[in-house]
Design a protein around this motif. Structure first.
Motif, PDB file in Angstrom:
ATOM      1  N   LEU A   1      -4.734  -2.629   0.513  1.00 45.55           N
ATOM      2  CA  LEU A   1      -6.007  -3.216   0.097  1.00 45.55           C
ATOM      3  C   LEU A   1      -7.149  -2.594   0.895  1.00 45.55           C
ATOM      4  O   LEU A   1      -7.068  -2.475   2.120  1.00 45.55           O
ATOM      5  N   TYR A   2      -8.210  -2.200   0.175  1.00 51.97           N
ATOM      6  CA  TYR A   2      -9.425  -1.677   0.799  1.00 51.97           C
ATOM      7  C   TYR A   2     -10.617  -2.449   0.244  1.00 51.97           C
ATOM      8  O   TYR A   2     -10.644  -2.794  -0.941  1.00 51.97           O
ATOM      9  N   ILE A   3     -11.605  -2.684   1.097  1.00 50.78           N
ATOM     10  CA  ILE A   3     -12.852  -3.301   0.658  1.00 50.78           C
ATOM     11  C   ILE A   3     -13.995  -2.362   1.012  1.00 50.78           C
ATOM     12  O   ILE A   3     -14.217  -2.041   2.182  1.00 50.78           O
ATOM     13  N   VAL A   4     -14.716  -1.913  -0.014  1.00 49.37           N
ATOM     14  CA  VAL A   4     -15.851  -1.007   0.158  1.00 49.37           C
ATOM     15  C   VAL A   4     -17.099  -1.846   0.400  1.00 49.37           C
ATOM     16  O   VAL A   4     -17.358  -2.812  -0.329  1.00 49.37           O
ATOM     17  N   GLY A   5     -17.877  -1.475   1.408  1.00 51.95           N
ATOM     18  CA  GLY A   5     -18.972  -2.334   1.834  1.00 51.95           C
ATOM     19  C   GLY A   5     -20.171  -2.382   0.919  1.00 51.95           C
ATOM     20  O   GLY A   5     -20.443  -3.400   0.287  1.00 51.95           O
ATOM     21  N   ASP A   6     -20.931  -1.307   0.817  1.00 51.33           N
ATOM     22  CA  ASP A   6     -22.241  -1.331   0.172  1.00 51.33           C
ATOM     23  C   ASP A   6     -22.128  -0.970  -1.304  1.00 51.33           C
ATOM     24  O   ASP A   6     -22.591   0.086  -1.741  1.00 51.33           O
ATOM     25  N   ALA A   7     -21.520  -1.852  -2.087  1.00 51.73           N
ATOM     26  CA  ALA A   7     -21.344  -1.583  -3.518  1.00 51.73           C
ATOM     27  C   ALA A   7     -21.061  -2.894  -4.231  1.00 51.73           C
ATOM     28  O   ALA A   7     -20.618  -3.876  -3.630  1.00 51.73           O
ATOM     29  N   ALA A   8     -21.311  -2.887  -5.548  1.00 44.87           N
ATOM     30  CA  ALA A   8     -21.023  -4.043  -6.400  1.00 44.87           C
ATOM     31  C   ALA A   8     -19.907  -3.673  -7.384  1.00 44.87           C
ATOM     32  O   ALA A   8     -19.049  -2.846  -7.070  1.00 44.87           O
ATOM     33  N   HIS A   9     -19.929  -4.252  -8.589  1.00 41.47           N
ATOM     34  CA  HIS A   9     -18.786  -4.157  -9.489  1.00 41.47           C
ATOM     35  C   HIS A   9     -18.446  -2.715  -9.885  1.00 41.47           C
ATOM     36  O   HIS A   9     -17.273  -2.363  -9.966  1.00 41.47           O
ATOM     37  N   LEU A  10     -19.437  -1.912 -10.157  1.00 47.57           N
ATOM     38  CA  LEU A  10     -19.160  -0.502 -10.475  1.00 47.57           C
ATOM     39  C   LEU A  10     -19.230   0.327  -9.199  1.00 47.57           C
ATOM     40  O   LEU A  10     -20.031   1.262  -9.052  1.00 47.57           O
ATOM     41  N   ALA A  11     -18.355  -0.014  -8.266  1.00 49.29           N
ATOM     42  CA  ALA A  11     -18.323   0.689  -6.983  1.00 49.29           C
ATOM     43  C   ALA A  11     -18.012   2.167  -7.152  1.00 49.29           C
ATOM     44  O   ALA A  11     -18.402   2.985  -6.317  1.00 49.29           O
ATOM     45  N   VAL A  12     -17.337   2.527  -8.226  1.00 46.58           N
ATOM     46  CA  VAL A  12     -17.041   3.947  -8.458  1.00 46.58           C
ATOM     47  C   VAL A  12     -18.310   4.750  -8.685  1.00 46.58           C
ATOM     48  O   VAL A  12     -18.328   5.964  -8.472  1.00 46.58           O
ATOM     49  N   VAL A  13     -19.378   4.086  -9.117  1.00 51.51           N
ATOM     50  CA  VAL A  13     -20.659   4.761  -9.304  1.00 51.51           C
ATOM     51  C   VAL A  13     -21.478   4.723  -8.019  1.00 51.51           C
ATOM     52  O   VAL A  13     -22.125   5.696  -7.645  1.00 51.51           O
ATOM     53  N   GLU A  14     -21.447   3.604  -7.319  1.00 54.03           N
ATOM     54  CA  GLU A  14     -22.245   3.452  -6.101  1.00 54.03           C
ATOM     55  C   GLU A  14     -21.616   4.124  -4.879  1.00 54.03           C
ATOM     56  O   GLU A  14     -22.333   4.583  -3.992  1.00 54.03           O
ATOM     57  N   ALA A  15     -20.316   4.178  -4.819  1.00 52.30           N
ATOM     58  CA  ALA A  15     -19.641   4.725  -3.642  1.00 52.30           C
ATOM     59  C   ALA A  15     -18.539   5.704  -4.045  1.00 52.30           C
ATOM     60  O   ALA A  15     -17.381   5.562  -3.635  1.00 52.30           O
ATOM     61  N   PRO A  16     -18.864   6.725  -4.856  1.00 55.30           N
ATOM     62  CA  PRO A  16     -17.813   7.618  -5.357  1.00 55.30           C
ATOM     63  C   PRO A  16     -17.109   8.414  -4.263  1.00 55.30           C
ATOM     64  O   PRO A  16     -15.905   8.660  -4.367  1.00 55.30           O
ATOM     65  N   ARG A  17     -17.824   8.810  -3.222  1.00 52.89           N
ATOM     66  CA  ARG A  17     -17.180   9.605  -2.170  1.00 52.89           C
ATOM     67  C   ARG A  17     -16.152   8.774  -1.404  1.00 52.89           C
ATOM     68  O   ARG A  17     -15.032   9.237  -1.136  1.00 52.89           O
ATOM     69  N   THR A  18     -16.528   7.566  -1.040  1.00 51.55           N
ATOM     70  CA  THR A  18     -15.597   6.695  -0.318  1.00 51.55           C
ATOM     71  C   THR A  18     -14.349   6.431  -1.145  1.00 51.55           C
ATOM     72  O   THR A  18     -13.215   6.522  -0.642  1.00 51.55           O
ATOM     73  N   ILE A  19     -14.541   6.116  -2.409  1.00 51.33           N
ATOM     74  CA  ILE A  19     -13.403   5.799  -3.268  1.00 51.33           C
ATOM     75  C   ILE A  19     -12.587   7.049  -3.569  1.00 51.33           C
ATOM     76  O   ILE A  19     -11.347   6.994  -3.633  1.00 51.33           O
ATOM     77  N   SER A  20     -13.241   8.194  -3.701  1.00 53.59           N
ATOM     78  CA  SER A  20     -12.506   9.444  -3.918  1.00 53.59           C
ATOM     79  C   SER A  20     -11.550   9.734  -2.770  1.00 53.59           C
ATOM     80  O   SER A  20     -10.414  10.185  -2.979  1.00 53.59           O
ATOM     81  N   VAL A  21     -11.986   9.485  -1.544  1.00 47.48           N
ATOM     82  CA  VAL A  21     -11.130   9.712  -0.382  1.00 47.48           C
ATOM     83  C   VAL A  21      -9.901   8.801  -0.438  1.00 47.48           C
ATOM     84  O   VAL A  21      -8.764   9.236  -0.190  1.00 47.48           O
ATOM     85  N   ILE A  22     -10.118   7.532  -0.770  1.00 46.08           N
ATOM     86  CA  ILE A  22      -8.999   6.584  -0.864  1.00 46.08           C
ATOM     87  C   ILE A  22      -8.022   7.013  -1.957  1.00 46.08           C
ATOM     88  O   ILE A  22      -6.796   7.022  -1.763  1.00 46.08           O
ATOM     89  N   LEU A  23      -8.565   7.391  -3.121  1.00 43.82           N
ATOM     90  CA  LEU A  23      -7.701   7.780  -4.239  1.00 43.82           C
ATOM     91  C   LEU A  23      -6.964   9.084  -3.950  1.00 43.82           C
ATOM     92  O   LEU A  23      -5.777   9.220  -4.273  1.00 43.82           O
ATOM     93  N   ASP A  24      -7.653  10.031  -3.342  1.00 44.07           N
ATOM     94  CA  ASP A  24      -7.015  11.310  -3.021  1.00 44.07           C
ATOM     95  C   ASP A  24      -5.853  11.095  -2.064  1.00 44.07           C
ATOM     96  O   ASP A  24      -4.767  11.672  -2.227  1.00 44.07           O
ATOM     97  N   ASP A  25      -6.043  10.225  -1.085  1.00 43.22           N
ATOM     98  CA  ASP A  25      -4.977   9.933  -0.126  1.00 43.22           C
ATOM     99  C   ASP A  25      -3.825   9.200  -0.812  1.00 43.22           C
ATOM    100  O   ASP A  25      -2.644   9.532  -0.586  1.00 43.22           O
ATOM    101  N   HIS A  26      -4.145   8.238  -1.673  1.00 43.35           N
ATOM    102  CA  HIS A  26      -3.081   7.459  -2.332  1.00 43.35           C
ATOM    103  C   HIS A  26      -2.275   8.305  -3.300  1.00 43.35           C
ATOM    104  O   HIS A  26      -1.034   8.321  -3.233  1.00 43.35           O
ATOM    105  N   PHE A  27      -2.939   9.017  -4.187  1.00 45.83           N
ATOM    106  CA  PHE A  27      -2.215   9.788  -5.195  1.00 45.83           C
ATOM    107  C   PHE A  27      -1.660  11.093  -4.635  1.00 45.83           C
ATOM    108  O   PHE A  27      -0.718  11.647  -5.198  1.00 45.83           O
ATOM    109  N   GLY A  28      -2.220  11.545  -3.533  1.00 46.93           N
ATOM    110  CA  GLY A  28      -1.722  12.772  -2.929  1.00 46.93           C
ATOM    111  C   GLY A  28      -0.470  12.579  -2.099  1.00 46.93           C
ATOM    112  O   GLY A  28       0.112  13.534  -1.627  1.00 46.93           O
ATOM    113  N   ASN A  29      -0.052  11.310  -1.941  1.00 49.00           N
ATOM    114  CA  ASN A  29       1.126  11.020  -1.114  1.00 49.00           C
ATOM    115  C   ASN A  29       2.418  10.918  -1.914  1.00 49.00           C
ATOM    116  O   ASN A  29       3.428  10.471  -1.395  1.00 49.00           O
ATOM    117  N   ASP A  30       2.361  11.255  -3.204  1.00 48.78           N
ATOM    118  CA  ASP A  30       3.575  11.132  -4.019  1.00 48.78           C
ATOM    119  C   ASP A  30       4.577  12.223  -3.639  1.00 48.78           C
ATOM    120  O   ASP A  30       4.207  13.357  -3.408  1.00 48.78           O
TER     121      ASP A  30
END
Length: 245
Positions: A216-245
């Motif tokens: 579980l991760y909680i992104v600070g400065d963002a609302a419901h469309l956090a993928v638009v407001e915080a794309p870099r932060t979320i990209s790092v989380i997704l890259d780490d998660h999907f890159g670990n397969d």
């Protein structure tokens, strides 16, 4: 039904499905640059996808994704969904073997209070989406976020086919995915936004607590469309998660 879609990126890279929130299109992911083959699609009546011909459930919308994967001859994929897209992802991971890794962003497994959705559906049915647009978009973004981007997403919302929007909204209102969570046995990352009033962080915690293999991760400065407001932060989380397969 095979939804409108795009498939871009290296042909030899794993496929990552990016699924949108209600009222948004593939534009949701325009600032994402991930090292995968990205499969973006539009829900029924959104973007360039054909409108729905009747009522929808989360299972109905999930079947569209299965049809798309079959059409593209993709046996298994990574899957990342925002809000409605995340609900569809939970159903797919619980009831099919098509998802090998899962990311759930700003979503919930259940809405205990249906009244807000009832009011939204009734307004859309009688007056269309225009009277709802400002309230919906205000929940998507924090107050200080770019007015130009907010205006763009508001404009895209108003292009959605109204009966399809209503059908998808009713699917969200009526779903209860809580019994499915224990069936999801793939590695899952659950991401919430601290200022999301549509699906607050406690919704993400409730999901993560029931999943056998989750972070579980909680992104600070963002609302419901956090993928638009915080794309870099979320990209790092997704890259780490999907890159670990």
């Amino acid at each position: 039904m095979i939804p409108h879609h795009t498939l871009t990126g290296p042909a030899d890279a794993p496929v990552l499905v990016l699924a949108n929130a209600l009222g948004t299109t593939t534009e949701l992911w325009r600032d994402f640059a991930l090292p995968f083959r990205l499969l973006r699609f539009d829900h029924r009546g959104h973007g360039a996808s054909a409108p729905t011909q009747g009522p929808c459930t989360i299972e109905t919308l999930a079947a569209d994704v299965v049809d798309l994967l079959d059409h593209l001859e993709l046996r298994q994929v990574y899957y990342c969904g925002v809000s409605l897209g995340g609900m569809i992802g939970m159903w797919l991971a619980a009831h099919t073997d098509r998802i090998s890794r899962l990311a759930l962003l700003c979503t919930t497994a259940w809405h205990p209070d249906k009244s807000g959705w009832d009011e939204r559906v009734e307004t859309a049915r009688t007056l269309g989406l225009e009277p709802l647009a400002d309230t919906i978009v205000a929940r998507w973004f924090t107050p200080s976020f770019s007015p130009a981007v907010v205006a763009h997403f508001r404009s895209e919302l108003l292009k959605v086919d109204v009966p399809s929007y209503i059908a998808c909204a009713e699917a969200i209102r009526d779903m209860d995915l809580r019994p499915d969570l224990a069936k999801i046995d793939v590695p899952t990352v659950v991401i919430a936004a601290a200022q999301d009033h549509a699906t607050p962080p406690e919704c993400a915690r409730a999901i993560a607590d029931e999943l056998p293999d989750s972070e579980l991760y909680i992104v600070g400065d963002a609302a419901h469309l956090a993928v638009v407001e915080a794309p870099r932060t979320i990209s790092v989380i997704l890259d780490d998660h999907f890159g670990n397969d």
